[in-house]
Structure formats: C-alpha cells, structure tokens
Motif scaffolding. Structure first.
Motif, PDB file in Angstrom:
ATOM      1  N   THR A 497       0.810  -1.212   0.000  1.00 43.98           N
ATOM      2  CA  THR A 497       0.000   0.000   0.000  1.00 43.98           C
ATOM      3  C   THR A 497       0.844   1.263   0.000  1.00 43.98           C
ATOM      4  OG1 THR A 497      -1.733  -1.155   1.217  1.00 43.98           O
ATOM      5  CG2 THR A 497      -1.808   1.240   1.247  1.00 43.98           C
ATOM      6  N   SER A 498       1.891   1.280   0.818  1.00 50.62           N
ATOM      7  CA  SER A 498       2.702   2.493   0.949  1.00 50.62           C
ATOM      8  C   SER A 498       4.057   2.395   0.257  1.00 50.62           C
ATOM      9  CB  SER A 498       2.912   2.822   2.432  1.00 50.62           C
ATOM     10  OG  SER A 498       1.789   3.469   2.966  1.00 50.62           O
ATOM     11  N   ALA A 499       4.840   1.348   0.579  1.00 47.32           N
ATOM     12  CA  ALA A 499       6.213   1.271   0.058  1.00 47.32           C
ATOM     13  C   ALA A 499       6.241   1.135  -1.463  1.00 47.32           C
ATOM     14  CB  ALA A 499       6.946   0.111   0.716  1.00 47.32           C
ATOM     15  N   ALA A 500       5.547   0.135  -2.001  1.00 47.79           N
ATOM     16  CA  ALA A 500       5.554  -0.067  -3.453  1.00 47.79           C
ATOM     17  C   ALA A 500       4.991   1.153  -4.173  1.00 47.79           C
ATOM     18  CB  ALA A 500       4.750  -1.318  -3.807  1.00 47.79           C
ATOM     19  N   ASN A 501       3.931   1.717  -3.619  1.00 45.01           N
ATOM     20  CA  ASN A 501       3.326   2.909  -4.211  1.00 45.01           C
ATOM     21  C   ASN A 501       4.311   4.073  -4.225  1.00 45.01           C
ATOM     22  OD1 ASN A 501       0.728   4.446  -5.022  1.00 45.01           O
ATOM     23  ND2 ASN A 501       1.492   5.632  -3.285  1.00 45.01           N
ATOM     24  N   ALA A 502       5.038   4.241  -3.123  1.00 46.61           N
ATOM     25  CA  ALA A 502       5.987   5.351  -3.015  1.00 46.61           C
ATOM     26  C   ALA A 502       7.169   5.188  -3.957  1.00 46.61           C
ATOM     27  CB  ALA A 502       6.470   5.462  -1.571  1.00 46.61           C
ATOM     28  N   ILE A 503       7.682   3.965  -4.034  1.00 47.91           N
ATOM     29  CA  ILE A 503       8.832   3.712  -4.916  1.00 47.91           C
ATOM     30  C   ILE A 503       8.429   3.896  -6.369  1.00 47.91           C
ATOM     31  CG2 ILE A 503      10.483   1.952  -5.662  1.00 47.91           C
ATOM     32  CD1 ILE A 503      10.066   0.722  -2.785  1.00 47.91           C
ATOM     33  N   TYR A 504       7.289   3.349  -6.722  1.00 43.76           N
ATOM     34  CA  TYR A 504       6.817   3.423  -8.104  1.00 43.76           C
ATOM     35  C   TYR A 504       6.558   4.865  -8.537  1.00 43.76           C
ATOM     36  CZ  TYR A 504       3.702   2.690 -12.119  1.00 43.76           C
ATOM     37  OH  TYR A 504       3.123   2.719 -13.351  1.00 43.76           O
ATOM     38  N   ASN A 505       6.000   5.663  -7.631  1.00 42.01           N
ATOM     39  CA  ASN A 505       5.645   7.043  -7.964  1.00 42.01           C
ATOM     40  C   ASN A 505       6.708   8.066  -7.569  1.00 42.01           C
ATOM     41  OD1 ASN A 505       2.808   6.914  -9.104  1.00 42.01           O
ATOM     42  ND2 ASN A 505       2.509   5.784  -7.194  1.00 42.01           N
ATOM     43  N   ARG A 506       7.883   7.590  -7.207  1.00 36.47           N
ATOM     44  CA  ARG A 506       9.020   8.450  -6.858  1.00 36.47           C
ATOM     45  C   ARG A 506       8.658   9.481  -5.780  1.00 36.47           C
ATOM     46  NH1 ARG A 506      11.248  10.845 -12.344  1.00 36.47           N
ATOM     47  NH2 ARG A 506       9.035  11.386 -12.502  1.00 36.47           N
ATOM     48  N   GLN A 507       8.002   8.977  -4.737  1.00 39.87           N
ATOM     49  CA  GLN A 507       7.653   9.849  -3.620  1.00 39.87           C
ATOM     50  C   GLN A 507       8.912  10.239  -2.845  1.00 39.87           C
ATOM     51  OE1 GLN A 507       4.728   8.164  -1.025  1.00 39.87           O
ATOM     52  NE2 GLN A 507       4.814   9.821   0.469  1.00 39.87           N
ATOM     53  N   ASP A 508       9.009  11.492  -2.470  1.00 41.92           N
ATOM     54  CA  ASP A 508      10.165  11.964  -1.710  1.00 41.92           C
ATOM     55  C   ASP A 508       9.820  11.906  -0.224  1.00 41.92           C
ATOM     56  OD1 ASP A 508      12.710  13.017  -1.293  1.00 41.92           O
ATOM     57  OD2 ASP A 508      11.908  15.050  -1.114  1.00 41.92           O
ATOM     58  N   LYS A 583      13.043  10.464  -3.730  1.00 45.46           N
ATOM     59  CA  LYS A 583      13.163   9.024  -3.532  1.00 45.46           C
ATOM     60  C   LYS A 583      12.803   8.676  -2.086  1.00 45.46           C
ATOM     61  CE  LYS A 583      18.127   9.390  -2.550  1.00 45.46           C
ATOM     62  NZ  LYS A 583      19.474   8.903  -2.892  1.00 45.46           N
ATOM     63  N   ILE A 584      12.631   7.388  -1.866  1.00 45.93           N
ATOM     64  CA  ILE A 584      12.348   6.890  -0.523  1.00 45.93           C
ATOM     65  C   ILE A 584      13.660   6.535   0.166  1.00 45.93           C
ATOM     66  CG2 ILE A 584      11.352   4.953   0.771  1.00 45.93           C
ATOM     67  CD1 ILE A 584       9.321   6.947  -0.102  1.00 45.93           C
ATOM     68  N   ARG A 585      13.793   7.004   1.413  1.00 48.36           N
ATOM     69  CA  ARG A 585      14.963   6.676   2.227  1.00 48.36           C
ATOM     70  C   ARG A 585      14.441   5.974   3.480  1.00 48.36           C
ATOM     71  NH1 ARG A 585      15.028  11.281  -0.172  1.00 48.36           N
ATOM     72  NH2 ARG A 585      14.131  12.519   1.531  1.00 48.36           N
ATOM     73  N   VAL A 586      14.899   4.760   3.712  1.00 44.46           N
ATOM     74  CA  VAL A 586      14.361   3.911   4.772  1.00 44.46           C
ATOM     75  C   VAL A 586      15.336   3.810   5.936  1.00 44.46           C
ATOM     76  CG1 VAL A 586      13.575   1.581   5.377  1.00 44.46           C
ATOM     77  CG2 VAL A 586      12.978   2.563   3.146  1.00 44.46           C
ATOM     78  N   LEU A 587      14.807   4.019   7.148  1.00 45.26           N
ATOM     79  CA  LEU A 587      15.590   3.829   8.366  1.00 45.26           C
ATOM     80  C   LEU A 587      14.868   2.788   9.221  1.00 45.26           C
ATOM     81  CD1 LEU A 587      17.837   4.453  10.317  1.00 45.26           C
ATOM     82  CD2 LEU A 587      16.531   6.412  11.160  1.00 45.26           C
ATOM     83  N   ILE A 588      15.517   1.652   9.431  1.00 43.82           N
ATOM     84  CA  ILE A 588      14.935   0.575  10.235  1.00 43.82           C
ATOM     85  C   ILE A 588      15.432   0.722  11.664  1.00 43.82           C
ATOM     86  CG2 ILE A 588      14.681  -1.916  10.491  1.00 43.82           C
ATOM     87  CD1 ILE A 588      15.413  -2.156   7.501  1.00 43.82           C
ATOM     88  N   SER A 589      14.511   1.049  12.548  1.00 44.32           N
ATOM     89  CA  SER A 589      14.830   1.243  13.968  1.00 44.32           C
ATOM     90  C   SER A 589      14.636  -0.086  14.683  1.00 44.32           C
ATOM     91  CB  SER A 589      13.914   2.324  14.556  1.00 44.32           C
ATOM     92  OG  SER A 589      14.108   2.453  15.934  1.00 44.32           O
ATOM     93  N   GLU A 590      15.737  -0.729  15.069  1.00 40.65           N
ATOM     94  CA  GLU A 590      15.688  -2.090  15.587  1.00 40.65           C
ATOM     95  C   GLU A 590      15.860  -2.144  17.107  1.00 40.65           C
ATOM     96  OE1 GLU A 590      17.270  -5.089  12.218  1.00 40.65           O
ATOM     97  OE2 GLU A 590      18.838  -3.880  13.142  1.00 40.65           O
TER      98      GLU A 590
END
Length: 721
Positions: A497-508, A583-590
């Motif tokens: 819903t969010s990630a694929a949509n954002a990557i495909y549509n070049r969401q910043d 672009k999408i920049r991902v930070l995984i908080s573990e």
C-alpha cells in the motif's frame, strides 16, 4: 502472545457432552467450533477477538493437531478471508477471525466467497466494538453484512447462548450456503463464564485424513453469466432460506407475555442493558422474567430479518421500542419499512429517543427507556427525567469518593518502549530548528505519537496507509515527509500500500520502520520478524525487512538502535540533506518491544539470582539537588516512569522530576536531556545481585569515602544503547 492460556484451560476444549467449561469468550467460541467439526481456522489478531488466535495457538499441539484442524496465522484480513475459499470448493467447515475494521481489508475476497456460496459452512468471527474501547473508527458489521449478503449473528451477553450461536451459525451457513459473520463484543470476549458443552467432532477431511483433490468447477467462477445467477440465488434463495431457518430453529428469543401490548426489540448486548434497567424499574428481573404487560424480542440474528416474525411481534402491540445501537440504523429502517408495507399502525420508537451514536451503556439508555415506558404505561406515572436518575448519578458518586479529581489518562508508550526515542528525537529536532515535518501515520503503537508530549503524528489513516496518505501532501507542500510504520503493519499491508506505491511514484520521503519484532498494538503477536509462527514453529526462512526494501529497489536503507541517539541523528541528518532526487529513504529502527523483552528477561533474571549468579540491574534516577524543576525532560519524553515529587530546597517551589520503580533502565530520559541540551540531573545506578567479595569491598569503601549509597554515573549514549 497477548493472552496465554494455561494447559488446564486448553484441556477443557476436549470436554465431553454435559461437561462444564469455564473460560472466556475465545475458549467458548473455539470449543463450539470443535464441536461443529471444523477443518481449518485462521485470522489476523485484532482486539477484541485477538484472544481467539491466542487460544487456537495454545491449543495447536495438544488439541487442533489431534483433530486435524489446520491453523494459520494470516498475514492480514484479506489472506484470512481467502482461507474461506476452502469451504467454497470442498465439503469442509472453517472459521477465520478479525476485528471490525478488518471487514474492509477482507472485503474483496469475502464478496467473492459470499457470491459463489459455500458448501459445508464458513464463519467470520468479528470483533464488534461500537463503544470504541478497542478500535479507532466506529462502525458496524451489520451494514457490511447487508451489502455483501452475509448472515450476521449478534448474540446477547450470555456465554451459553454464544456457544449455541456458533454451532447454529455453522449449520445455517451450510443449509443456506451462505457466509456467516458472528459478532463477538468485548463483554463476551473477555468475560469468563461456565458453559455446558458437547462432544467434539472430527471433520471427515482434515490434515490427518486429506482429500485426494478438490474438484475444479468453472460454473462457480464469478464471471458473467455465472455472476448474475449467483447474485439472484444469494438474494432470492439463500438469504430467504436463512431467514426461514432463523424462525424454525428459534435463534431469536422471546421474553415476557406473548399477549402483552408493549413490545421491546433488542439485539446483541443491548438486551443485557435493557433487562438491567427494566429490573431497576421493577418491570423485570435480570434472568428474563418480565412484567405481564411487556414482551421482548431479542434478535440474535440481525441479518437477514424474518419479515413475518417481526410483523407478528409488532402488529398487535400498542407501543414498540427498537433498542438499536449505532449507525446506520438499518434494523429500525427495515422494521419501519415493513410496517408501512403491511399497514401496521403501532406506535414505533427508535432513534428518535434512543441515542444514535456510541455504545448504549446503562447511563445513556436509562432516560430514553424510561421515556418509552412512561408513554406506553402512563398508569405508572413515571417521570422520564427523574426515573433511573440514580443510574446516571453513579458516575458523579464515584468521582466524589476520590479526595482529588482523577487526571485524564491519554494513550502513551509503555515504559522503555523503543518507539519513544524515535519521536523524542524528531521532537527535539523540531524544537531546535523550528522546521515542522509532515508525519504521515497509520494504525499501530506509533499512532500514540499524536498525543502529548510529542504531537508527531499528523495523520492516522488505516493499516499501512500512512506513507501513501502523504503522497499528495508531499507533492503540494514544501514540508519534508517523515512517516513511521511498525513492522507488524509493514508486513500486514504497508509494503504494498505504501512502500511499493511510493517507490513506483518516486515519492520523496523518509520512511522509519519501528522494528520491535512483534505485532504489538493488538497485544504482542508474532509476525515474520519474530521468526516463529504463533504455534511456536520456526518460519523456516529469513523474511528480512532490509532485503525486501533493497529487492524493491530502495538504495538508501539503514539500520539503527533507536536508543543510540547519536547514530540515529547522524542518519536522519544525512537523509534530510539528501533531497536532490525524489526518492524513498528507509531507516529501520531495531529494538525489541520492551513489554515482551521484560516478560522474557525478568523470569530469566529471577532464576539467575536464585541460582546465585551475578546479575546487573540498571535503573535511572534524578539528582534532587541538581534538578531545577523546569520539567523540560518530560516535554520531550513522556515516559510513564517519569513523575513529580517535592524538591529538597524550600526556595524552589516547583516540584522536581523523579523516576519511580517501574523504570527499566532504557536510558532514554538521560539521552534526551543530553540531546536537547537540558540538564545533567539524570544518573544511572547499577544494582548488582550476588556481587563478588571484591565488589562488596569496593562498594563499602566507596560508601565510606563518598557518603552515598551508590555511585552516580552520568548517562551516555553508549550506555543507553
């Protein structure tokens, strides 16, 4: 898991005919399903029926396997709904479960299953909660069921009736070839009761006795012209059959005198509230006996209604009240329409006097019910405003018993929660720079960041929809988009819903994944990050969040410990500067959910201490002499263990900060004071159990030299991590 059932409770699931089971609604439902001969059960854990999944998981090894019942922890409600397909193409029974908001997620598949029809029986156990005690959006399953042609069962608040409705629901599903939605409200789900049970039934087709194959039948595929015929059969044959069986099998219940001129119609747990209030008026008792002037019809099945049953109940009455909870008022509309069609002139009351919104608690239903009784039975000389006033006044009486007003409690993160430092750091950044970012949020623990002291969730838009909800805002404003999602919600739906949509549509945007290894909001359930199924079995594969994002084409993926403020800030600063290309920049908080961590760590620690092993326990404290009482630490933290107390200096009138015994030593409060350049009043104390003789000597010398019970060490970011 959220609710762990003792082995003695699980053993009751194998009770024989006439035995008594004592347990909550989940155990009652699961036992009734076993008696119905199910072949499968699955679902997505959502309150107030998450404990159905817990019960199934705890019973998997000892009970479900024995009866060959397939159990699946579905990735979301649509996956759970798809499991119902088994009952479309094979003569097997099964059930799935989710909360009321899951109806929309599973809608697409449910519509297909409902249109085609089922063979042996299929049930959806829905956590219904119009009172909003366990869900965010208030809605009813009834409107969804009417739209999709589903039978909807809404049992009154009686565990024995619930047990019966599960079994009757499965039978009526088979006999009408329709999907059944069984509503389980918090009052039934979480209350324990004694229920007389029957024998379990082993399905002919199960995991221990598998079918050779499931026959393919293109005539059932929901394509034209099949779909036209299926739609006709659903509304012209299957639902009318269900409506007929509801009366023949006496699923709806009558109470009182069938010759009475005053009628009341209830559904679900509105029956219990109504009977309680009538008992206070002296017109009934709480066990179903009523004044001879009254008759009550309890609708345990609220869709489909049987027109003849309703008309026969209403037609000879002078006054009838429909006690319907919530909107849209479908029961009332159907009954009013039926009365108009059949020319029934009975005085009918509904939401013209009954509150339209919210749960019908006794204090909300009391005066409307009294108003109806006063109109229907004027000889009683009731005053609607005064009658049952004691019910309404109970809250005021309860409040008066406290010496001081009870402060309102807003939703907040647990002590030591690894999601708190995420929002604390963003709050500090906003405080320092004055730049307000847009924080697109959705459903999960992180939604509580919308409240004080953070105010860092600017939207709350459904499971996995937070980042997608910010696409237009990102494009139409100059605000930097920083959205947060939990790992449970990510696997539920956000990847698509969010990630694929954002990557495909070049969401910043910056996308922060709070990876705490659990689906925590519904009560701590396993998800792919845990590496284990709810049954305890290994997943058997590495479902890596980082690798998934990289496989989707995201190049900027970082992992960080949220308790390490310095490392977290360095990555966020770099991401914020990198705005040349959208672009999408991902930070995984573990960091693991602190509640789950403490549930594991505390027993291990206590065992080690009893065994004489050396154990270190960290706790944070506030130096009363240093704290000036400005409370800035709380405005960036909000930890439940942070509180106030009177300071030692009489010249300082403000109470100082203090840390109570619930502290788990995560170090966030100390990190916040450093990051926000506040004060050095926080210190860390390490308590050593079963210390060595050398450590004891050093501690004694320290106390002699310093005059303090323990050395106080300033908190650093490495120690906090």
């Amino acid at each position: 898991m959220a609710h762990s059932y003792a082995s003695e409770q699980i053993a009751e699931l194998e009770g024989k005919h006439g035995d008594t089971l004592y347990g909550d609604g989940a155990l009652v439902v699961l036992k009734a399903l076993l008696e119905s001969g199910i072949s499968y059960i699955g679902g997505y854990p959502g309150s107030p029926v998450a404990n159905v999944m817990d019960a199934a998981a705890d019973a998997y090894e000892t009970v479900l396997k024995k009866y060959g019942v397939f159990f699946e922890t579905s990735s979301n409600e649509m996956a759970a709904a798809a499991l119902l397909t088994t009952s479309v193409y094979g003569p097997v029974r099964g059930a799935v479960t989710w909360k009321v908001l899951g109806n929309g997620v599973g809608q697409d598949v449910v519509d297909h299953v409902s249109q085609i029809g089922v063979k042996e029986g299929a049930m959806i156990i829905v956590g219904e909660d119009y009172g909003g005690s366990s869900t965010s959006v208030l809605q009813r399953t009834l409107s969804w069921g009417v739209k999709s042609g589903i039978i909807v069962i809404d049992s009154r608040g009686d565990a024995q009736v619930l047990h019966r409705m599960v079994k009757e629901g499965m039978d009526i599903s088979r006999d009408s070839q329709s999907v059944v939605a069984l509503l389980v409200r918090p009052q039934l789900s979480h209350c324990n009761a004694r229920v007389t049970v029957g024998d379990n039934v082993m399905a002919k087709i199960n995991t221990n006795n598998k079918a050779i194959d499931f026959k393919r039948d293109p005539a059932t595929f929901p394509f034209p012209p099949n779909s036209y015929n299926q739609e006709s059969a659903r509304f012209e044959s299957r639902l009318p059959t269900a409506a007929r069986l509801v009366v023949e099998r006496k699923l709806n219940e009558y109470f009182g005198n069938d010759q009475a001129k005053i009628g009341i119609i209830t559904h679900g747990t509105t029956f219990n509230t109504t009977m309680r209030l009538l008992s206070l008026l002296g017109l009934a008792d709480e066990f179903g006996d009523m004044d001879s002037r009254l008759q009550l019809l309890q609708l345990n099945v609220i869709h489909p209604l049987n027109d003849d049953q309703i008309a026969n109940f209403v037609k000879d009455k002078s006054h009838v009240l429909m006690v319907e909870e919530g909107q849209p008022e479908l029961l009332e509309m159907q009954i009013r329409t039926l009365m108009q069609k059949r020319g029934i002139m009975t005085k009918f009351y509904g939401h013209d006097i009954i509150p339209k919104y919210g749960e019908l608690l006794p204090d909300r239903l009391a005066q409307p019910l009294a108003k109806f009784i006063a109109a229907a039975l004027p000889e009683l000389e009731l005053s609607p405003t005064a009658t049952l006033g004691e019910v309404i006044a109970r809250k005021s009486k309860a409040v008066s018993l406290f010496p001081a007003p009870v402060p309102p409690r807003i939703p907040t993160f647990c002590t030591g929660c690894p999601e708190r430092p995420i929002f604390a750091q963003m709050k500090i950044e906003e405080y320092k720079t004055g730049v307000k970012e847009w924080h697109g949020g959705d459903v999960g623990c992180y939604g509580m960041a919308a409240y004080a002291p953070f105010g860092m969730a600017d939207s709350n838009m459904g499971m996995g929809g937070g980042l997608a909800a910010a696409t237009g805002i990102s494009a139409l404003s100059k605000q930097q988009n920083v959205s947060v999602v939990g790992d449970g919600t990510l696997w539920h739906s956000a990847f698509n819903t969010s990630a694929a949509n954002a990557i495909y549509n070049r969401q910043d945007a910056i996308y922060i994944v709070a990876d705490n290894k659990w689906t925590a909001m519904t009560g701590a359930h396993e998800n792919p990050n845990v590496g284990k199924l709810m049954t305890g079995e290994d997943v058997g594969s590495d479902m890596s969040i980082e690798n998934t994002f990289r496989g989707m084409g995201v190049k900027d993926v970082e992992r960080v410990n949220p308790y390490d403020f310095k490392a977290f800030k360095e990555i966020m600063d770099r991401y914020r500067r990198d705005t040349k290309i959208p672009k999408i920049r991902v930070l995984i908080s573990e960091a693991e959910c602190q509640l789950q961590k403490q549930r594991r760590v505390k027993p291990e620690r206590e065992k080690a201490i009893k065994a004489g092993e050396r154990v270190e326990i960290d706790r944070l404290g506030v130096d009363a002499e240093v704290c000036v009482g400005d409370h800035a630490c709380m405005r960036f933290n909000g930890c439940p263990s942070l509180t106030l107390k009177e300071g030692p200096n009489s010249l300082r009138t403000a109470p100082i900060a203090a840390i109570d015994t619930t502290c788990v030593g995560c170090g966030v409060c100390g990190e916040i004071t450093t990051a926000a350049q506040l004060c050095p009043s926080f210190f860390k104390v390490t308590k050593i159990e079963n210390a060595s003789w050398l450590e004891k000597i050093k501690a004694s010398v320290s106390r002699l030299m310093v005059g303090s019970p323990a050395a106080r060490v300033p908190v650093t970011s490495k120690e906090a991590a």
